[in-house]
Design a protein around this motif. Structure first.
Motif, mmCIF file in Angstrom:
data_model
loop_
_atom_site.group_PDB
_atom_site.id
_atom_site.type_symbol
_atom_site.label_atom_id
_atom_site.label_comp_id
_atom_site.label_asym_id
_atom_site.label_seq_id
_atom_site.Cartn_x
_atom_site.Cartn_y
_atom_site.Cartn_z
ATOM 1 N N ARG A 15 1.123 -1.597 -0.238
ATOM 2 C CA ARG A 15 -0.279 0.310 -0.268
ATOM 3 C C ARG A 15 0.449 1.140 0.008
ATOM 4 O O ARG A 15 1.775 1.234 0.759
ATOM 5 N N GLU B 228 0.400 5.600 3.328
ATOM 6 C CA GLU B 228 0.498 5.491 4.378
ATOM 7 C C GLU B 228 2.104 5.579 5.430
ATOM 8 O O GLU B 228 1.640 6.424 6.257
ATOM 9 N N THR C 160 1.908 -0.677 5.189
ATOM 10 C CA THR C 160 -0.059 -0.272 6.310
ATOM 11 C C THR C 160 0.737 -0.873 7.959
ATOM 12 O O THR C 160 2.249 -1.604 8.253
#
Length: 263
Positions: A211, A214, A221
């Protein structure tokens, strides 16, 4: 002049014990080393463990801690808090072989570390024939994720976090295809292990791992305690009492399932 029964001065008469010679002063006794003071167990514990008393715990449960950074083939700087994998492996062998030990309590607060060493620890914990329970306190990041899910049952504190990200050597782009292929295969080993020892699917774990947006300077993550349970990585949110209670329950269930077997 000498008489018949006299001897020259300085020559002792046979049968007589010579006394001290007044012309020779007495020598002072040689100094002796003071006796060694008995070792103080409290001081030894203070130096080794940072506490004056070591609490006595149940002998049938072995406590294993993964604290700081998992140190593998390379020695880390002395200012780093580390867990050396060569110290962990003998403990796991003892847990498996000792008839007195019936369960393993694993407590983690780690930032990760050496991938191969961490994966080796996780594989050994997962292959234990005795029940084990893990508790993530503070953080179980990077290679700490496979270690946390390797036990029979897992807990995570409400405020604890877990960082899931790809394997990488440095922040530089890897330009050698062989190195990239090696890291890719190692990453697949980590993914397969986590998926096999948790309730998280491979597709979802890869989504969390890759991901973007973030983490400030990386992909991946960060999941907090309840989110780790929702994602299927950890079994339950809880603390120390919950972990010990669950481990005792697993030990009792194992005894009931194997009534004729003496460990």
């Amino acid at each position: 002049m000498l008489f018949r029964n006299e001897e020259p001065t300085g020559t002792p008469i046979p049968g007589m014990v010579p006394g001290p010679d007044p012309a020779v002063p007495d020598k002072p006794p040689l100094p002796t080393a003071p006796p060694l003071a008995p070792k103080n167990p409290a001081l030894e514990n203070l130096e080794a463990l940072g506490t004056t008393q070591v609490p006595v715990v149940s002998p049938n449960i072995h406590l294993l801690t993964i604290i700081g950074q998992v140190e593998g083939h390379l020695t880390l700087p002395p200012q780093n808090k580390t867990t050396k994998y060569e110290h962990i492996i003998p403990q796991l062998v003892a847990v498996e072989q000792s008839p007195e030990i019936e369960g393993l309590l694993l407590v983690l607060n780690t930032v990760g570390g050496d991938v191969e060493a961490g994966l080796a620890i996780a594989e050994m914990i997962a292959s234990l024939s005795k029940p084990s329970v893990s508790l993530v306190l503070g953080g179980g990041h990077s290679i700490g994720v496979p270690i946390a899910v390797s036990t029979t049952y897992s807990f995570i504190a409400t405020t604890a976090t877990m960082t899931i990200h790809p394997i990488r050597l440095t922040g530089l782009v890897i330009g050698v295809p062989q190195t990239y292929d090696y890291l890719d295969k190692m990453q697949d080993r980590v993914i397969r292990f986590v998926v096999a020892n948790s309730n998280c699917s491979e597709q979802r774990f890869r989504e969390l791992m890759f991901r973007t947006g973030e983490l400030a300077r990386d992909v991946g993550t960060i999941v907090v305690g309840p989110d780790a349970v929702k994602e299927g990585l950890i079994d339950e949110v809880g603390g120390l009492s919950d972990a010990v209670r669950k481990l005792r329950q697993l030990i009792a269930e194992r005894k009931q399932a194997r009534p004729g077997v003496v460990q």
